[in-house]
Design an enzyme around this catalytic site. Structure first.
Site, PDB file in Angstrom:
ATOM      1  N   ASN A   1       0.889  -1.189  -0.133  1.00  0.00           N
ATOM      2  CA  ASN A   1       0.012  -0.146   0.057  1.00  0.00           C
ATOM      3  C   ASN A   1       1.127   1.298  -0.169  1.00  0.00           C
ATOM      4  OD1 ASN A   1      -1.824   2.198   0.565  1.00  0.00           O
ATOM      5  ND2 ASN A   1      -2.581   1.246   2.346  1.00  0.00           N
ATOM      6  N   TRP A   2       1.014   1.723  -1.119  1.00  0.00           N
ATOM      7  CA  TRP A   2       1.860   2.941  -1.183  1.00  0.00           C
ATOM      8  C   TRP A   2       1.255   4.411  -0.762  1.00  0.00           C
ATOM      9  CZ3 TRP A   2       3.688   2.220  -7.159  1.00  0.00           C
ATOM     10  CH2 TRP A   2       4.500   0.917  -6.955  1.00  0.00           C
ATOM     11  N   LYS A   3       0.004   4.052  -0.292  1.00  0.00           N
ATOM     12  CA  LYS A   3      -0.560   5.505   0.407  1.00  0.00           C
ATOM     13  C   LYS A   3      -0.481   6.907  -0.524  1.00  0.00           C
ATOM     14  CE  LYS A   3      -0.482   3.029   4.734  1.00  0.00           C
ATOM     15  NZ  LYS A   3       0.031   3.033   6.187  1.00  0.00           N
TER      16      LYS A   3
ATOM     17  N   HIS B   1      -9.686   1.155   4.736  1.00  0.00           N
ATOM     18  CA  HIS B   1      -8.566   1.183   5.325  1.00  0.00           C
ATOM     19  C   HIS B   1      -8.581   2.065   6.557  1.00  0.00           C
ATOM     20  CE1 HIS B   1      -4.320   2.486   6.192  1.00  0.00           C
ATOM     21  NE2 HIS B   1      -3.940   1.174   5.638  1.00  0.00           N
TER      22      HIS B   1
ATOM     23  N   GLU C   1      -7.074   4.525   7.668  1.00  0.00           N
ATOM     24  CA  GLU C   1      -7.093   5.953   7.311  1.00  0.00           C
ATOM     25  C   GLU C   1      -8.185   6.469   7.017  1.00  0.00           C
ATOM     26  OE1 GLU C   1      -2.995   5.380   5.436  1.00  0.00           O
ATOM     27  OE2 GLU C   1      -2.369   4.561   7.458  1.00  0.00           O
TER      28      GLU C   1
ATOM     29  N   GLU D   1      -5.725  -4.678  10.420  1.00  0.00           N
ATOM     30  CA  GLU D   1      -4.496  -3.856  10.465  1.00  0.00           C
ATOM     31  C   GLU D   1      -5.011  -3.149  11.862  1.00  0.00           C
ATOM     32  OE1 GLU D   1      -2.553  -2.678   6.413  1.00  0.00           O
ATOM     33  OE2 GLU D   1      -4.199  -1.555   7.121  1.00  0.00           O
TER      34      GLU D   1
ATOM     35  N   GLY E   1       2.277   2.393  10.882  1.00  0.00           N
ATOM     36  CA  GLY E   1       3.213   3.667  10.884  1.00  0.00           C
ATOM     37  C   GLY E   1       3.838   3.740  11.884  1.00  0.00           C
TER      38      GLY E   1
ATOM     39  N   SER F   1       3.333  -2.129  10.417  1.00  0.00           N
ATOM     40  CA  SER F   1       4.759  -2.274  10.493  1.00  0.00           C
ATOM     41  C   SER F   1       5.282  -3.581  10.020  1.00  0.00           C
ATOM     42  CB  SER F   1       4.987  -2.020  11.906  1.00  0.00           C
ATOM     43  OG  SER F   1       4.579  -0.575  12.271  1.00  0.00           O
TER      44      SER F   1
ATOM     45  N   GLY G   1       2.770  -1.010   4.373  1.00  0.00           N
ATOM     46  CA  GLY G   1       2.785   0.220   3.944  1.00  0.00           C
ATOM     47  C   GLY G   1       4.306   0.777   3.825  1.00  0.00           C
ATOM     48  N   GLY G   2       4.820   1.329   4.691  1.00  0.00           N
ATOM     49  CA  GLY G   2       6.331   2.074   4.672  1.00  0.00           C
ATOM     50  C   GLY G   2       7.343   1.027   4.018  1.00  0.00           C
TER      51      GLY G   2
HETATM   52  P1  13P Z   1       2.812   0.250   7.761  1.00  0.00           P
HETATM   53  O1  13P Z   1       3.469  -1.014   7.100  1.00  0.00           O
HETATM   54  O2  13P Z   1       3.654   1.625   7.170  1.00  0.00           O
HETATM   55  O3  13P Z   1       2.643   0.197   9.165  1.00  0.00           O
HETATM   56  O4  13P Z   1       1.181   0.557   7.087  1.00  0.00           O
HETATM   57  C1  13P Z   1       0.325  -0.338   7.272  1.00  0.00           C
HETATM   58  C2  13P Z   1      -0.697  -0.177   6.519  1.00  0.00           C
HETATM   59  O5  13P Z   1      -1.405   0.878   6.757  1.00  0.00           O
HETATM   60  C3  13P Z   1      -0.873  -0.809   5.016  1.00  0.00           C
HETATM   61  O6  13P Z   1      -2.294  -0.646   4.736  1.00  0.00           O
END
Ligand code: 13P
Length: 257
Positions: free
Chosen positions: A11-13, A97, A99, A169, A175, A215, A236-237
């Site tokens: 997920n590149w957000k 998600h 967010e 999640e 994050g 994470s 994510g990251g």
């Molecule tokens: P991180 O891996 O940066 O914690 O993000 C997880 C996430 O929200 C994937 O959708």
């Protein structure tokens, strides 16, 4: 994991311009060329989807939207429809998600409308659930996740549910660098599978894949993915760097052979 095939999502957000996204996709196409037995999906920002799809032609890496509206079209400035994502070359769409839920106030009812529309338009939802820290500390993980699953999947038929992917999640692990322990994640994944058995059927629940997100990185991927009910990761990251994402995909591949 038992006999389910792992699914690893990146997920590149809200990161990467179209040019940066195309370059990352090009790197992944090369690095993942020989990967077998793992489904790999990248979720770029909406404006990056077309160049990423173009770059991943003749690759097994699939592309996902990060969100969509539940209507087919209309006066909804800033929104994007299932048909647009599909026509742009997406096979999946991330829905609900954390967010979207906690920064933009999406409700279970809205997520449910999106899930139903995505399935109706041939997109596979990556349906996200997870509790906040205060909910976890108050012992409400199961009630929060239970409501998200039951309300978010209301009205989904057993026939169409095969296309679902669930992502657990925990919000406190996203994050933050804090990963849920494999034990905590496994406990919640098992609970979600029991819910799915109740909502759909035990047979379908045993086939549906439940990703863990929060994470995930190369150093913890194997310990999470080796748990019985953890069938993949939504990263994510660590997915922004093609090298670290590839390491996570390879951890899944090693566990599936
Ligand atoms: P991180 O891996 O940066 O914690 O993000 C997880 C996430 O929200 C994937 O959708």
């Amino acid at each position: 994991m038992t006999n389910r095939r792992y699914i690893i999502g990146g997920n590149w957000k809200m990161f990467k311009t179209p040019a940066e996204a195309a370059s990352a996709a090009k790197a992944l196409k090369v690095k993942l060329i020989n990967v077998e037995n793992v489904d790999v999906v990248v979720c770029p920002p909406a404006v990056d989807i077309v160049p990423v799809v173009e770059m991943l032609k003749e690759s097994t890496v699939r592309v996902s939207g990060q969100n969509m509206h539940w209507e087919d079209d209309g006066a909804f400035t800033g929104e994007i429809s299932a048909g647009m994502l599909k026509d742009a070359g997406c096979d999946y769409v991330v829905l609900g998600h954390s967010e979207r839920r906690h920064v933009f106030g999406e409700t279970n009812t809205e997520v449910n409308k999106k899930v139903l529309k995505a399935l109706a338009r041939g997109l596979k939802p990556i349906f996200c659930v997870g509790e906040k820290l205060e909910e976890r500390e108050a012992g409400k993980t199961e009630s929060v996740v239970g409501a998200q699953v039951r309300e978010g999947l209301a009205g989904v038929s057993v026939e169409s549910a095969d296309d679902l992917v669930i992502a657990y999640e925990p919000v406190w692990a996203i994050g933050t660098g804090v990963t849920a322990t494999p034990e905590h994640a496994e406990d919640v994944h098992r609970y979600i599978r029991e819910l799915l058995a109740d909502v759909f059927s035990p047979g379908l629940a045993s086939r549906l894949r439940i990703q863990y997100g929060g994470s995930v990185k190369p150093s913890n991927a194997e310990s999470l993915l080796s748990r019985e009910n953890i069938d993949g990761a939504l990263v994510g990251g660590a997915s922004l760097d093609p090298d670290s994402f590839t390491e996570i995909v390879k951890a899944a591949e090693n566990l599936s052979t």
